[in-house]
Design a protein around this motif. Sequence first.
Motif, PDB file in Angstrom:
ATOM      1  N   UNK B  35       3.493  -3.803  -6.889  1.00  0.00           N
ATOM      2  CA  UNK B  35       3.270  -2.731  -7.861  1.00  0.00           C
ATOM      3  C   UNK B  35       1.861  -2.796  -8.433  1.00  0.00           C
ATOM      4  N   UNK B 143      10.293  13.728 -19.756  1.00  0.00           N
ATOM      5  CA  UNK B 143      11.070  12.838 -18.910  1.00  0.00           C
ATOM      6  C   UNK B 143      10.344  12.532 -17.612  1.00  0.00           C
ATOM      7  N   UNK B 146      11.417  13.731 -11.401  1.00  0.00           N
ATOM      8  CA  UNK B 146      12.074  12.688 -10.612  1.00  0.00           C
ATOM      9  C   UNK B 146      12.705  13.298  -9.370  1.00  0.00           C
ATOM     10  N   UNK B 147      12.890  12.479  -8.347  1.00  0.00           N
ATOM     11  CA  UNK B 147      13.661  12.926  -7.192  1.00  0.00           C
ATOM     12  C   UNK B 147      15.131  12.928  -7.559  1.00  0.00           C
ATOM     13  N   UNK B 149      19.265  13.603  -5.859  1.00  0.00           N
ATOM     14  CA  UNK B 149      20.035  13.634  -4.624  1.00  0.00           C
ATOM     15  C   UNK B 149      20.069  15.029  -4.011  1.00  0.00           C
ATOM     16  N   UNK B 164      22.343   7.354   2.546  1.00  0.00           N
ATOM     17  CA  UNK B 164      23.060   7.209   1.284  1.00  0.00           C
ATOM     18  C   UNK B 164      22.078   6.845   0.175  1.00  0.00           C
ATOM     19  N   UNK B 165      22.284   7.406  -0.998  1.00  0.00           N
ATOM     20  CA  UNK B 165      21.402   7.103  -2.115  1.00  0.00           C
ATOM     21  C   UNK B 165      20.132   7.914  -2.052  1.00  0.00           C
ATOM     22  N   UNK B 166      19.236   7.653  -2.997  1.00  0.00           N
ATOM     23  CA  UNK B 166      17.995   8.406  -3.058  1.00  0.00           C
ATOM     24  C   UNK B 166      17.052   7.975  -1.944  1.00  0.00           C
ATOM     25  N   UNK B 177       7.366   1.592  -0.827  1.00  0.00           N
ATOM     26  CA  UNK B 177       7.450   1.037  -2.174  1.00  0.00           C
ATOM     27  C   UNK B 177       6.862  -0.368  -2.268  1.00  0.00           C
ATOM     28  N   UNK B 250       3.780   5.677  -4.081  1.00  0.00           N
ATOM     29  CA  UNK B 250       4.286   4.333  -4.311  1.00  0.00           C
ATOM     30  C   UNK B 250       5.439   4.317  -5.293  1.00  0.00           C
ATOM     31  N   UNK B 251       5.535   5.331  -6.131  1.00  0.00           N
ATOM     32  CA  UNK B 251       6.618   5.409  -7.100  1.00  0.00           C
ATOM     33  C   UNK B 251       6.879   6.880  -7.376  1.00  0.00           C
ATOM     34  N   UNK B 252       7.866   7.469  -6.692  1.00  0.00           N
ATOM     35  CA  UNK B 252       8.000   8.931  -6.717  1.00  0.00           C
ATOM     36  C   UNK B 252       8.433   9.481  -8.072  1.00  0.00           C
ATOM     37  N   UNK B 253       7.495   9.490  -8.972  1.00  0.00           N
ATOM     38  CA  UNK B 253       7.750  10.047 -10.298  1.00  0.00           C
ATOM     39  C   UNK B 253       6.423  10.568 -10.822  1.00  0.00           C
TER      40      UNK B 253
END
Lengths: 449, 379
Positions: B35, B143, B146-147, B149, B164-166, B177, B250-253
């Motif tokens: 990170x 906020x 964010x990604x 589902x 499965x999952x994000x 990541x 690197x951090x999808x936000x």
Amino acid sequence: MTRITGVSRRQVLKGAGAGLLTSLAAPMVFSKGAWAQDFCNNPTGDTVTFGFNVPQTGSYAEEGLDQLKGYQLAVKHLNGEGDGGMINTLKPSALKGNGILGKKVAFVTGDTQTKTDAARDSARRMIERDNAIMVTGSVSSGEAIAVQSLCQEMGVIYMSGLTHSNDTTGKDKRRYGFRHYFNAYQSGVAIAPFLAQEYGRDRRAYHLTADYTWGWTQEESIKAATEQLGWETVATVRTPLGIGDFSQYITPVQNSGADVLILNHYGHDMVNSLPQAVQFGLRDRQVNGKDFQIVVPMFSELMAVGAGDAVKGIIGTSNWHWNLPDDGSKAFTKSYGEEYGAPPSQSSHTGYVQALLYADACERAGTFYPPEVIKALEGFEFDGLGNGPTLYRDTDHQCFKEVLVVRGNMSPTSKFDVLDIIGHTSRDEVTYDPAMFGGDLGPYDPNNC
Amino acid sequence: MFSLAKKDLLSLGVFALIVLAMPFWLSPLGAAYPALMQKLAIFAIFAVGFNILFGLTGYLSFGHAAFLGIGSYTAVWSFKLLTMNVVPAVVFAVVMSGVFALAIGYLSLRRSGIYFSILTLAFAQMSYSLAYSVLTPITNGETGLLLVQGDPRVLDALFAEPRQGLPVPTLLGLDMSGYAGFYFCAAMLVIAFYLSQKIFASPFGLALRGIKSNQTRMNYTGFNTRPYTLAAFVISGMYAGLAGGLLAVTDPLAGAERMQWTASGEVVLMTILGGVGTLVGPVVGAWLIKYLENIFSAFNESILQRFFSFLPDGLDTFVVTVTSKFVGDGWHLTLGLMFVLVVAFLPGGIMEGIHRIVRSFQRRGDREPDGSLKAQPAE
């Protein structure tokens, strides 16, 4: 934490001589055995590391720092130091007071700066560098939701701190995220009967709302609850987080024809907006033949202390209060008071409780493997942590327990005696259908960091 | 076209080696985790780009964080709508921030000096407010974007079953990541550094330096400076967009606070701390600030207590009380102090300090008469 013990006295002296930067960096040397583990940050040594991720600067810093004190107390108690606090009152309990599964609890801390970006940065540092097995703490729902979704991606359990938005365990819920704190919907349900009783059913409300996820959901929930009473909503106005001067937002209230001002503000925002509203003379006014009233649907003792005299007589809701008479609250207030010389806030309470619940779940699961710990927490029914019988619901990871309705004390006997508990709304009344807020928990399977 | 002078080629090689070897030389400093290394590479790109505008033309923009934010939002939207592949995300981020830089630069560059700075600051604050509240449907307000589902991800849906999952951003099947993300950012940094070398060495770069030293004279000689400054502004905006896009990779936000004026101020600090107008300076400044931010802000009193426990009782509590003001939430104090010292004693930044040391070794007793440095070629 453990890696510091590996530095000899001589090395430390050398380092100190070599200047601040080198000296501070020296103890950070560590070897990372990240390749041999079967799940993220599987603790291999004789300690297990928690990550305490709270705002230490920004609008919610005060609550964050107090939460950190709660966490530090929890670590002491889990390791068998001090008087044990609520470890003795938790029922059922698998905690032994010798750490977790025989490993001592260590911790690292981080500053979220009350910002989502910084919160995620700090959480990633805890997970990637410090090998935290669990991350916990928050004062804003924005950071709680952001860190919760990060932890899901990393496969690390996140025990949120103070977060009151419906979204945390609703729209944005995650399999790896758990919330002990109550939410805005529960506040609305709890406060409505008291508003009707005190201020009548014929009122016109004006909302000032902190402009982010928590504010939005609280505004929505309180609006729905008050409109059901028969109140009319005159206007809802969003205010930016942390502006300090609310006069431009308070002035229009006076000419709006509203006779109740609802402040959906928290922390430093509320500490500013409430006294400013009082200074504008709102509470001395008569509108529509009634006394003008101010309501703060969610507030805490730290905010009440900060707002001073302005808080007297204001009605709101709380998750917990230090002068509750049950054994758990007494034990916690006593050991916190002995440690820090002041009664604990609900922020430190929820942090302390979350740390204990996680530790207890690991003991019951017999492992730190996240899916097993999650299953141990889901549907867990417990008592003795200050909120009466409580359920960690499996469908959304929300705790269900009674909600307190509080009022600013008119004649406080000490500077901590600022809130009176005027009502308890039972767990049944604040329980709702998990489908109401949507969302999807996602899979159990851990992503390996 | 792609050739470099021998000296530049050598510095590019050394630079690439240092960047790619980060996991090794950072580990004794406690900073070798993905990170932070990703952040180091990304903010170095940001600072290198900023230096093309500020270092070469002397135009001080106080609004570059806006482009960083635009890059991030664009990249996250690309993840949400199109595909989790990072290539389109990064390309869109650069293009979109370039478009915004063109618009903002076109208006702001009508003024110079302090007025230009204020204009860019105003635009950045506008972008911040828009992202924070007005454009909430696009940016998700405080906020952050964010990604989820249920995102469409049109291209991914065509070719593969959703896992499965994000999902996480990928390049050729590699998750972005961890370390793979760092090496991707590091490669981008090397490319960005190379481009900046090319610009510094080009006639275009020379024209920009001319603008810095005397724009009026340039104008009187019949040289239209506006397109040059605008080009520099757009290029550095695109660098910022690339950095923003990589942050999202690197951090999808994407959060609005990325666009706040403090973030714009930070890149100015990085550039000045490292050395304005030098090639390597901004990189050094960015690394130093990001490293200290991460390391100092994570210190707490109990770490300090253990660290100073060798001191006699009483003294150690005193030392801990004093030093604790400079770490944790007080690390900005350390940064401020460092900045004041550097600006007061090394106006050319850390690079000037390094040059002074090197010179003192190279020719002892052979100083300039006034003790000042001879004009340095940019690296």
